[in-house]
Design a protein around this motif. Structure first.
Motif, PDB file in Angstrom:
ATOM      1  N   TYR A   1       0.846  -1.200   0.000  1.00 42.97           N
ATOM      2  CA  TYR A   1       0.000   0.000   0.000  1.00 42.97           C
ATOM      3  C   TYR A   1       0.880   1.248   0.000  1.00 42.97           C
ATOM      4  O   TYR A   1       2.050   1.192   0.401  1.00 42.97           O
ATOM      5  CB  TYR A   1      -0.938  -0.011   1.218  1.00 42.97           C
ATOM      6  CG  TYR A   1      -2.134  -0.924   1.017  1.00 42.97           C
ATOM      7  CD1 TYR A   1      -3.214  -0.509   0.250  1.00 42.97           C
ATOM      8  CD2 TYR A   1      -2.168  -2.200   1.560  1.00 42.97           C
ATOM      9  CE1 TYR A   1      -4.311  -1.337   0.042  1.00 42.97           C
ATOM     10  CE2 TYR A   1      -3.258  -3.040   1.352  1.00 42.97           C
ATOM     11  CZ  TYR A   1      -4.321  -2.601   0.591  1.00 42.97           C
ATOM     12  OH  TYR A   1      -5.397  -3.423   0.365  1.00 42.97           O
TER      13      TYR A   1
ATOM     14  N   ASP B   1       1.175   3.617   1.905  1.00 45.33           N
ATOM     15  CA  ASP B   1       1.795   3.960   3.197  1.00 45.33           C
ATOM     16  C   ASP B   1       2.946   3.026   3.564  1.00 45.33           C
ATOM     17  O   ASP B   1       3.528   3.152   4.645  1.00 45.33           O
ATOM     18  CB  ASP B   1       0.740   3.968   4.321  1.00 45.33           C
ATOM     19  CG  ASP B   1       0.231   2.566   4.667  1.00 45.33           C
ATOM     20  OD1 ASP B   1       0.636   1.579   4.014  1.00 45.33           O
ATOM     21  OD2 ASP B   1      -0.569   2.456   5.609  1.00 45.33           O
TER      22      ASP B   1
ATOM     23  N   THR C   1       2.794  -0.409   3.804  1.00 42.51           N
ATOM     24  CA  THR C   1       2.392  -1.729   4.319  1.00 42.51           C
ATOM     25  C   THR C   1       2.564  -2.807   3.244  1.00 42.51           C
ATOM     26  O   THR C   1       2.004  -2.690   2.150  1.00 42.51           O
ATOM     27  CB  THR C   1       0.911  -1.714   4.753  1.00 42.51           C
ATOM     28  OG1 THR C   1       0.716  -0.650   5.663  1.00 42.51           O
ATOM     29  CG2 THR C   1       0.515  -3.030   5.396  1.00 42.51           C
TER      30      THR C   1
ATOM     31  N   ALA D   1       1.247  -5.835   2.096  1.00 37.87           N
ATOM     32  CA  ALA D   1       0.032  -6.618   2.340  1.00 37.87           C
ATOM     33  C   ALA D   1       0.150  -8.028   1.781  1.00 37.87           C
ATOM     34  O   ALA D   1      -0.418  -8.968   2.340  1.00 37.87           O
ATOM     35  CB  ALA D   1      -1.177  -5.906   1.749  1.00 37.87           C
TER      36      ALA D   1
ATOM     37  N   GLY E   1      -6.059 -14.992   9.186  1.00 37.35           N
ATOM     38  CA  GLY E   1      -6.614 -14.101  10.208  1.00 37.35           C
ATOM     39  C   GLY E   1      -6.783 -12.687   9.695  1.00 37.35           C
ATOM     40  O   GLY E   1      -6.515 -12.400   8.522  1.00 37.35           O
ATOM     41  N   ASN E   2      -7.226 -11.817  10.576  1.00 33.85           N
ATOM     42  CA  ASN E   2      -7.369 -10.407  10.205  1.00 33.85           C
ATOM     43  C   ASN E   2      -6.027  -9.844   9.774  1.00 33.85           C
ATOM     44  O   ASN E   2      -5.024 -10.060  10.441  1.00 33.85           O
ATOM     45  CB  ASN E   2      -7.887  -9.586  11.396  1.00 33.85           C
ATOM     46  CG  ASN E   2      -9.392  -9.666  11.494  1.00 33.85           C
ATOM     47  OD1 ASN E   2     -10.072  -9.921  10.495  1.00 33.85           O
ATOM     48  ND2 ASN E   2      -9.915  -9.463  12.687  1.00 33.85           N
ATOM     49  N   GLY E   3      -6.034  -9.141   8.647  1.00 37.72           N
ATOM     50  CA  GLY E   3      -4.799  -8.518   8.175  1.00 37.72           C
ATOM     51  C   GLY E   3      -3.892  -9.455   7.412  1.00 37.72           C
ATOM     52  O   GLY E   3      -2.787  -9.081   7.029  1.00 37.72           O
ATOM     53  N   ALA E   4      -4.345 -10.686   7.143  1.00 41.29           N
ATOM     54  CA  ALA E   4      -3.491 -11.658   6.442  1.00 41.29           C
ATOM     55  C   ALA E   4      -3.285 -11.300   4.973  1.00 41.29           C
ATOM     56  O   ALA E   4      -2.317 -11.733   4.354  1.00 41.29           O
ATOM     57  CB  ALA E   4      -4.085 -13.051   6.557  1.00 41.29           C
ATOM     58  N   GLY E   5      -4.229 -10.512   4.414  1.00 41.50           N
ATOM     59  CA  GLY E   5      -4.090 -10.107   3.015  1.00 41.50           C
ATOM     60  C   GLY E   5      -5.191 -10.614   2.102  1.00 41.50           C
ATOM     61  O   GLY E   5      -5.119 -10.449   0.881  1.00 41.50           O
ATOM     62  N   LYS E   6      -6.229 -11.192   2.672  1.00 40.54           N
ATOM     63  CA  LYS E   6      -7.292 -11.793   1.864  1.00 40.54           C
ATOM     64  C   LYS E   6      -8.005 -10.747   1.001  1.00 40.54           C
ATOM     65  O   LYS E   6      -8.198 -10.935  -0.201  1.00 40.54           O
ATOM     66  CB  LYS E   6      -8.313 -12.508   2.763  1.00 40.54           C
ATOM     67  CG  LYS E   6      -7.693 -13.573   3.664  1.00 40.54           C
ATOM     68  CD  LYS E   6      -8.731 -14.273   4.531  1.00 40.54           C
ATOM     69  CE  LYS E   6      -9.466 -13.361   5.504  1.00 40.54           C
ATOM     70  NZ  LYS E   6      -8.606 -12.775   6.557  1.00 40.54           N
ATOM     71  N   SER E   7      -8.411  -9.644   1.622  1.00 39.08           N
ATOM     72  CA  SER E   7      -9.135  -8.621   0.863  1.00 39.08           C
ATOM     73  C   SER E   7      -8.253  -8.001  -0.207  1.00 39.08           C
ATOM     74  O   SER E   7      -8.712  -7.722  -1.320  1.00 39.08           O
ATOM     75  CB  SER E   7      -9.634  -7.507   1.785  1.00 39.08           C
ATOM     76  OG  SER E   7     -10.357  -8.061   2.849  1.00 39.08           O
ATOM     77  N   THR E   8      -6.997  -7.793   0.141  1.00 44.07           N
ATOM     78  CA  THR E   8      -6.069  -7.218  -0.841  1.00 44.07           C
ATOM     79  C   THR E   8      -5.940  -8.147  -2.048  1.00 44.07           C
ATOM     80  O   THR E   8      -5.975  -7.695  -3.201  1.00 44.07           O
ATOM     81  CB  THR E   8      -4.692  -6.993  -0.176  1.00 44.07           C
ATOM     82  OG1 THR E   8      -4.868  -6.161   0.974  1.00 44.07           O
ATOM     83  CG2 THR E   8      -3.715  -6.352  -1.143  1.00 44.07           C
TER      84      THR E   8
HETATM   85  P1  ADP Z   1      -7.583  -9.387   5.452  1.00 43.70           P
HETATM   86  O1  ADP Z   1      -8.601  -9.176   4.401  1.00 43.70           O
HETATM   87  O2  ADP Z   1      -6.981 -10.774   5.435  1.00 43.70           O
HETATM   88  O3  ADP Z   1      -8.053  -8.996   6.818  1.00 43.70           O
HETATM   89  P2  ADP Z   1      -6.251  -7.094   4.249  1.00 43.70           P
HETATM   90  O4  ADP Z   1      -5.954  -7.450   2.841  1.00 43.70           O
HETATM   91  O5  ADP Z   1      -7.384  -6.213   4.541  1.00 43.70           O
HETATM   92  O6  ADP Z   1      -6.325  -8.451   5.129  1.00 43.70           O
HETATM   93  O7  ADP Z   1      -4.952  -6.414   4.895  1.00 43.70           O
HETATM   94  C1  ADP Z   1      -3.610  -6.850   4.656  1.00 43.70           C
HETATM   95  C2  ADP Z   1      -2.666  -5.820   5.266  1.00 43.70           C
HETATM   96  O8  ADP Z   1      -2.769  -4.593   4.537  1.00 43.70           O
HETATM   97  C3  ADP Z   1      -2.954  -5.466   6.712  1.00 43.70           C
HETATM   98  O9  ADP Z   1      -1.720  -5.208   7.344  1.00 43.70           O
HETATM   99  C4  ADP Z   1      -3.774  -4.210   6.602  1.00 43.70           C
HETATM  100  O10 ADP Z   1      -3.623  -3.415   7.772  1.00 43.70           O
HETATM  101  C5  ADP Z   1      -3.144  -3.542   5.399  1.00 43.70           C
HETATM  102  N1  ADP Z   1      -4.083  -2.659   4.652  1.00 43.70           N
HETATM  103  C6  ADP Z   1      -5.311  -2.982   4.185  1.00 43.70           C
HETATM  104  N2  ADP Z   1      -5.858  -1.953   3.524  1.00 43.70           N
HETATM  105  C7  ADP Z   1      -4.941  -0.935   3.586  1.00 43.70           C
HETATM  106  C8  ADP Z   1      -4.906   0.394   3.094  1.00 43.70           C
HETATM  107  N3  ADP Z   1      -5.911   0.910   2.380  1.00 43.70           N
HETATM  108  N4  ADP Z   1      -3.800   1.136   3.352  1.00 43.70           N
HETATM  109  C9  ADP Z   1      -2.777   0.623   4.053  1.00 43.70           C
HETATM  110  N5  ADP Z   1      -2.736  -0.626   4.540  1.00 43.70           N
HETATM  111  C10 ADP Z   1      -3.807  -1.401   4.309  1.00 43.70           C
END
Ligand code: ADP
Ligand code: ADP
Length: 231
Positions: A13, A15, A17, A19, A38-45
């Motif tokens: 990202y 910033d 991160t 991901a 788990g939360n923050g694992a990268g699934k949504s990304t």
């Molecule tokens: P999950 O869906 O598995 O919970 P995400 O893909 O949302 O995981 O997040 C993966 C990592 O990217 C995490 O560390 C999260 O904090 C970070 N992250 C997600 N969205 C953003 C964003 N828009 N900007 C910066 N970091 C992000």
């Protein structure tokens, strides 16, 4: 022969991160792939990368053996073939009625009005929302909204169906209905389905392949029978 594939896919990202790091993943038609983490694992990304909403910082995403084209035309084509149902239905539903919400994507496919109507009504019935079709979407329960969001995507008959926590917040009967519908879509429409879930119990029942993400890295992958028979 895979309908979708990621090759050494990484995403950072703005910033800073990290991901996702070096993810190789395959999706096959007529199969369901479970994505655990788990939360923050990268699934949504990962899902946003498969759908072309995000662009890889390294590596690539292939659809039908071709790298995604990040032009507006390329992305429009991709999104007709790769449907995504987000975890929170409120991000996806914004029309005055359930019927209109389910119609939204379908009417932009360039199919005939009669074919669109058939698909909309079928999707409403398959998801158990046909009786709700005249209601304002905002008046529905969370579980009903999740079904409507799913109906709108399956009516488009995507080749790849991405589901982010499709069963979250549903009661056991609702979970079974949604998962059985997903199984039917896989079998009858030969879709490639990928499901992010926290519910481990669903994996042996409904998934063929499994990927486990941990802090953006691939922790485990394989067929469900292989992964579950490991000591
Ligand atoms: P999950 O869906 O598995 O919970 P995400 O893909 O949302 O995981 O997040 C993966 C990592 O990217 C995490 O560390 C999260 O904090 C970070 N992250 C997600 N969205 C953003 C964003 N828009 N900007 C910066 N970091 C992000
Ligand atoms: P009713 O049960 O009130 O007669 P239906 O739901 O059977 O209405 O609607 C008749 C037809 O109109 C349906 O076949 C459906 O395809 C279409 N339709 C229903 N609601 C809408 C809507 N909000 N926008 C566009 N078409 C609709």
């Amino acid at each position: 022969n895979y309908i979708m594939e990621t090759k050494n896919l990484s995403f950072q990202y703005p910033d800073g991160t990290h991901a996702l790091d070096n993810i190789c993943l395959h999706l096959e038609k007529g199969t369901t792939t479970g994505l655990l983490g788990g939360n923050g694992a990268g699934k949504s990304t990962l899902f946003l990368l498969l759908n072309g909403i995000l662009k890889p910082t390294q590596g690539e995403v292939l659809y039908n053996n071709q790298p995604i084209s990040y032009t507006s035309k390329g992305l429009q084509q991709l999104r007709q073939s790769v449907g995504i149902v987000f975890q929170d239905p409120d991000t996806q539903l914004f029309s005055a009625s359930v019927y209109e919400d389910v119609s939204f994507g379908v009417v932009n496919l360039g199919i005939s009005e009669s074919e669109a109507r058939v698909r909309i009504e079928r999707a409403l019935k398959q998801t158990g929302t046909y009786e709700l079709r005249h209601k304002p979407t905002h008046s529905l329960s969370y579980g009903q909204k999740k079904r409507v969001a799913l109906a709108g995507i399956i009516a488009m008959e995507p080749t790849v169906l991405i589901l982010d926590e499709p069963t979250a917040g549903l009661d056991p009967q609702g979970v079974k209905e949604i998962m059985d519908l997903i199984d039917t879509l896989k079998q009858n429409l030969n879709m490639a389905i990928i499901i992010a879930t926290h519910d481990m119990d669903l994996v042996p029942l409904y998934c063929d392949y499994l990927y486990v993400l941990k802090s953006g890295q691939l922790h485990t992958s394989g067929t469900v029978s292989d992964v579950f028979s490991q000591p």
